[in-house]
Design a protein around this motif. Structure first.
Motif, mmCIF file in Angstrom:
data_model
loop_
_atom_site.group_PDB
_atom_site.id
_atom_site.type_symbol
_atom_site.label_atom_id
_atom_site.label_comp_id
_atom_site.label_asym_id
_atom_site.label_seq_id
_atom_site.Cartn_x
_atom_site.Cartn_y
_atom_site.Cartn_z
ATOM 1 N N ALA A 230 0.835 -1.202 0.000
ATOM 2 C CA ALA A 230 0.000 0.000 0.000
ATOM 3 C C ALA A 230 0.872 1.254 0.000
ATOM 4 C CB ALA A 230 -0.926 -0.003 1.214
ATOM 5 N N HIS A 231 1.945 1.219 0.765
ATOM 6 C CA HIS A 231 2.870 2.357 0.814
ATOM 7 C C HIS A 231 3.478 2.619 -0.565
ATOM 8 C CE1 HIS A 231 6.059 5.003 2.146
ATOM 9 N NE2 HIS A 231 6.936 4.195 1.571
ATOM 10 N N TYR A 232 3.972 1.566 -1.195
ATOM 11 C CA TYR A 232 4.592 1.737 -2.507
ATOM 12 C C TYR A 232 3.585 2.129 -3.576
ATOM 13 C CZ TYR A 232 8.966 0.071 -0.627
ATOM 14 O OH TYR A 232 10.107 -0.047 0.104
ATOM 15 N N ARG A 233 2.353 1.663 -3.446
ATOM 16 C CA ARG A 233 1.320 2.104 -4.386
ATOM 17 C C ARG A 233 1.054 3.593 -4.238
ATOM 18 N NH1 ARG A 233 -3.227 -2.650 -4.050
ATOM 19 N NH2 ARG A 233 -2.224 -4.065 -5.524
ATOM 20 N N ARG A 234 1.026 4.066 -2.982
ATOM 21 C CA ARG A 234 0.812 5.502 -2.768
ATOM 22 C C ARG A 234 1.963 6.312 -3.350
ATOM 23 N NH1 ARG A 234 -1.424 3.570 1.949
ATOM 24 N NH2 ARG A 234 0.473 3.815 3.157
ATOM 25 N N ILE A 235 3.169 5.796 -3.217
ATOM 26 C CA ILE A 235 4.316 6.498 -3.798
ATOM 27 C C ILE A 235 4.208 6.514 -5.315
ATOM 28 C CG2 ILE A 235 6.809 6.342 -4.197
ATOM 29 C CD1 ILE A 235 7.095 5.302 -1.340
ATOM 30 N N ARG A 236 3.886 5.375 -5.883
ATOM 31 C CA ARG A 236 3.837 5.241 -7.340
ATOM 32 C C ARG A 236 2.649 5.960 -7.955
ATOM 33 N NH1 ARG A 236 4.613 5.422 -12.134
ATOM 34 N NH2 ARG A 236 4.559 3.643 -13.544
ATOM 35 N N PHE A 237 1.497 5.836 -7.336
ATOM 36 C CA PHE A 237 0.277 6.362 -7.932
ATOM 37 C C PHE A 237 -0.343 7.506 -7.135
ATOM 38 C CE2 PHE A 237 0.366 1.787 -9.095
ATOM 39 C CZ PHE A 237 0.535 1.953 -10.456
ATOM 40 N N GLY A 238 0.386 8.047 -6.178
ATOM 41 C CA GLY A 238 -0.151 9.096 -5.320
ATOM 42 C C GLY A 238 -0.302 10.418 -6.046
ATOM 43 N N ASN A 239 -0.559 11.453 -5.269
ATOM 44 C CA ASN A 239 -0.740 12.791 -5.837
ATOM 45 C C ASN A 239 0.505 13.230 -6.602
ATOM 46 O OD1 ASN A 239 -3.208 12.934 -4.662
ATOM 47 N ND2 ASN A 239 -2.502 14.022 -2.851
ATOM 48 N N LYS A 240 0.234 13.811 -7.740
ATOM 49 C CA LYS A 240 1.309 14.344 -8.566
ATOM 50 C C LYS A 240 0.901 15.743 -8.993
ATOM 51 C CE LYS A 240 2.659 9.847 -10.261
ATOM 52 N NZ LYS A 240 2.789 8.956 -11.365
ATOM 53 N N SER A 241 1.796 16.413 -9.646
ATOM 54 C CA SER A 241 1.472 17.758 -10.101
ATOM 55 C C SER A 241 0.452 17.734 -11.237
ATOM 56 C CB SER A 241 2.748 18.479 -10.556
ATOM 57 O OG SER A 241 3.341 17.767 -11.624
ATOM 58 N N GLU A 242 0.305 16.588 -11.874
ATOM 59 C CA GLU A 242 -0.660 16.465 -12.942
ATOM 60 C C GLU A 242 -2.059 16.292 -12.360
ATOM 61 O OE1 GLU A 242 0.576 12.887 -14.711
ATOM 62 O OE2 GLU A 242 2.541 13.630 -15.272
ATOM 63 N N GLU A 243 -3.040 16.781 -13.063
ATOM 64 C CA GLU A 243 -4.413 16.585 -12.642
ATOM 65 C C GLU A 243 -5.033 15.474 -13.467
ATOM 66 O OE1 GLU A 243 -6.503 17.898 -10.297
ATOM 67 O OE2 GLU A 243 -4.702 18.808 -9.458
ATOM 68 N N PHE A 244 -5.784 14.622 -12.808
ATOM 69 C CA PHE A 244 -6.496 13.563 -13.500
ATOM 70 C C PHE A 244 -7.908 14.029 -13.812
ATOM 71 C CE2 PHE A 244 -3.658 10.773 -10.858
ATOM 72 C CZ PHE A 244 -2.920 10.285 -11.913
#
Length: 67
Positions: A34-48
């Motif tokens: 879960a931690h690594y998923r949050r790192i990989r797919f977490g908030n980014k500067s891009e908007e979805f």
């Protein structure tokens, strides 16, 4: 007969301990994932877009159930 019952109890206790250890390891690994998923797919500067955001809600909900 009593000796066999005592051995069976000890074996059951050992099996219970091993099972508890494995259950704990599974929980640890799920939290790590879960931690690594949050790192990989977490908030980014891009908007979805709304549709893209929905793709990850299922994963986040599953991660939160672990915690």
């Amino acid at each position: 007969m009593l000796e066999q019952a005592e051995k069976a109890k000890q074996l059951q206790a050992q099996n219970d301990t091993k099972l508890a250890e494995k259950d704990f390891k599974i929980v640890v690994l799920m939290l790590e994932l879960a931690h690594y998923r949050r790192i990989r797919f977490g908030n980014k500067s891009e908007e979805f877009s709304g549709e893209q955001r929905e793709l990850f809600e299922e994963t986040v909900d599953a991660d939160l159930l672990v915690i």
